[in-house]
Write a protein that holds these residues in place. Sequence first.
Motif, PDB file in Angstrom:
ATOM      1  N   GLY A  21       0.818  -1.202   0.000  1.00 40.51           N
ATOM      2  CA  GLY A  21       0.000   0.000   0.000  1.00 40.51           C
ATOM      3  C   GLY A  21       0.857   1.259   0.000  1.00 40.51           C
ATOM      4  O   GLY A  21       0.546   2.229  -0.690  1.00 40.51           O
ATOM      5  N   LEU A  22       1.920   1.258   0.760  1.00 37.06           N
ATOM      6  CA  LEU A  22       2.829   2.406   0.797  1.00 37.06           C
ATOM      7  C   LEU A  22       3.498   2.622  -0.557  1.00 37.06           C
ATOM      8  O   LEU A  22       3.607   3.765  -1.028  1.00 37.06           O
ATOM      9  CB  LEU A  22       3.874   2.199   1.886  1.00 37.06           C
ATOM     10  N   LEU A  23       3.910   1.557  -1.209  1.00 32.26           N
ATOM     11  CA  LEU A  23       4.529   1.683  -2.532  1.00 32.26           C
ATOM     12  C   LEU A  23       3.539   2.221  -3.556  1.00 32.26           C
ATOM     13  O   LEU A  23       3.894   3.078  -4.378  1.00 32.26           O
ATOM     14  CB  LEU A  23       5.086   0.335  -2.989  1.00 32.26           C
ATOM     15  N   LEU A  24       2.309   1.733  -3.513  1.00 29.83           N
ATOM     16  CA  LEU A  24       1.301   2.242  -4.444  1.00 29.83           C
ATOM     17  C   LEU A  24       1.003   3.710  -4.185  1.00 29.83           C
ATOM     18  O   LEU A  24       0.838   4.491  -5.114  1.00 29.83           O
ATOM     19  CB  LEU A  24       0.015   1.417  -4.330  1.00 29.83           C
ATOM     20  N   TRP A  25       0.951   4.102  -2.923  1.00 29.88           N
ATOM     21  CA  TRP A  25       0.688   5.496  -2.582  1.00 29.88           C
ATOM     22  C   TRP A  25       1.808   6.396  -3.098  1.00 29.88           C
ATOM     23  O   TRP A  25       1.553   7.463  -3.647  1.00 29.88           O
ATOM     24  CB  TRP A  25       0.539   5.638  -1.064  1.00 29.88           C
ATOM     25  N   VAL A  26       3.054   5.972  -2.937  1.00 26.70           N
ATOM     26  CA  VAL A  26       4.184   6.760  -3.425  1.00 26.70           C
ATOM     27  C   VAL A  26       4.145   6.856  -4.947  1.00 26.70           C
ATOM     28  O   VAL A  26       4.412   7.917  -5.515  1.00 26.70           O
ATOM     29  CB  VAL A  26       5.515   6.139  -2.935  1.00 26.70           C
ATOM     30  N   ALA A  27       3.790   5.770  -5.611  1.00 22.10           N
ATOM     31  CA  ALA A  27       3.741   5.781  -7.074  1.00 22.10           C
ATOM     32  C   ALA A  27       2.648   6.720  -7.582  1.00 22.10           C
ATOM     33  O   ALA A  27       2.837   7.444  -8.566  1.00 22.10           O
ATOM     34  CB  ALA A  27       3.517   4.366  -7.598  1.00 22.10           C
ATOM     35  N   ILE A  28       1.512   6.732  -6.923  1.00 22.71           N
ATOM     36  CA  ILE A  28       0.408   7.581  -7.369  1.00 22.71           C
ATOM     37  C   ILE A  28       0.651   9.036  -6.998  1.00 22.71           C
ATOM     38  O   ILE A  28       0.390   9.947  -7.779  1.00 22.71           O
ATOM     39  CB  ILE A  28      -0.922   7.069  -6.776  1.00 22.71           C
ATOM     40  N   ALA A  29       1.161   9.286  -5.805  1.00 19.71           N
ATOM     41  CA  ALA A  29       1.379  10.658  -5.345  1.00 19.71           C
ATOM     42  C   ALA A  29       2.520  11.337  -6.101  1.00 19.71           C
ATOM     43  O   ALA A  29       2.616  12.560  -6.106  1.00 19.71           O
ATOM     44  CB  ALA A  29       1.676  10.666  -3.850  1.00 19.71           C
ATOM     45  N   GLY A  30       3.354  10.575  -6.757  1.00 22.97           N
ATOM     46  CA  GLY A  30       4.463  11.157  -7.499  1.00 22.97           C
ATOM     47  C   GLY A  30       4.013  12.010  -8.672  1.00 22.97           C
ATOM     48  O   GLY A  30       4.684  12.957  -9.058  1.00 22.97           O
ATOM     49  N   GLY A  31       2.870  11.740  -9.253  1.00 24.59           N
ATOM     50  CA  GLY A  31       2.379  12.498 -10.393  1.00 24.59           C
ATOM     51  C   GLY A  31       1.456  13.634 -10.017  1.00 24.59           C
ATOM     52  O   GLY A  31       0.737  14.154 -10.869  1.00 24.59           O
ATOM     53  N   GLU A  32       1.453  14.056  -8.770  1.00 21.45           N
ATOM     54  CA  GLU A  32       0.535  15.092  -8.318  1.00 21.45           C
ATOM     55  C   GLU A  32       0.829  16.441  -8.968  1.00 21.45           C
ATOM     56  O   GLU A  32      -0.087  17.160  -9.363  1.00 21.45           O
ATOM     57  CB  GLU A  32       0.601  15.214  -6.794  1.00 21.45           C
ATOM     58  N   GLN A  33       2.083  16.814  -9.097  1.00 23.70           N
ATOM     59  CA  GLN A  33       2.424  18.096  -9.731  1.00 23.70           C
ATOM     60  C   GLN A  33       2.007  18.117 -11.196  1.00 23.70           C
ATOM     61  O   GLN A  33       1.493  19.125 -11.689  1.00 23.70           O
ATOM     62  CB  GLN A  33       3.915  18.363  -9.601  1.00 23.70           C
ATOM     63  N   GLU A  34       2.197  17.017 -11.875  1.00 22.11           N
ATOM     64  CA  GLU A  34       1.788  16.932 -13.279  1.00 22.11           C
ATOM     65  C   GLU A  34       0.265  17.053 -13.402  1.00 22.11           C
ATOM     66  O   GLU A  34      -0.250  17.713 -14.300  1.00 22.11           O
ATOM     67  CB  GLU A  34       2.253  15.608 -13.872  1.00 22.11           C
ATOM     68  N   ARG A  35      -0.452  16.444 -12.460  1.00 23.93           N
ATOM     69  CA  ARG A  35      -1.911  16.526 -12.469  1.00 23.93           C
ATOM     70  C   ARG A  35      -2.375  17.963 -12.233  1.00 23.93           C
ATOM     71  O   ARG A  35      -3.310  18.440 -12.879  1.00 23.93           O
ATOM     72  CB  ARG A  35      -2.492  15.614 -11.395  1.00 23.93           C
ATOM     73  N   GLN A  36      -1.705  18.681 -11.330  1.00 24.68           N
ATOM     74  CA  GLN A  36      -2.054  20.073 -11.070  1.00 24.68           C
ATOM     75  C   GLN A  36      -1.821  20.936 -12.310  1.00 24.68           C
ATOM     76  O   GLN A  36      -2.631  21.813 -12.624  1.00 24.68           O
ATOM     77  CB  GLN A  36      -1.231  20.617  -9.890  1.00 24.68           C
TER      78      GLN A  36
END
Length: 83
Positions: A21-36
């Motif tokens: 779960g932690l690895l998936l969270w890090v993978a998804i949260a990494g693209g937050e700036q691109e999404r913004q």
Amino acid sequence: MALDRRWPLALARGAVPVALGLLLWVAIAGGEQERQQTLKAQPGGDTASLTQRRRHNELIMAALREAAETDENVAQRRVPWRK
């Protein structure tokens, strides 16, 4: 008191889903700036559209407030009604 042999296995079984779960969270949260950046580039994100949308929402809320305060059926009014 000797350490039970089942404890390390139980700890591993509990730690694996947490680590996944932690690895998936890090993978998804990494693209937050691109999404913004993508959200900012969408049409309708400029200041004029936002103020127009806010004004529209204010008018809708005023109509709903008026409908809540009166006993008459505002949906049955004639179409070109004004306050």
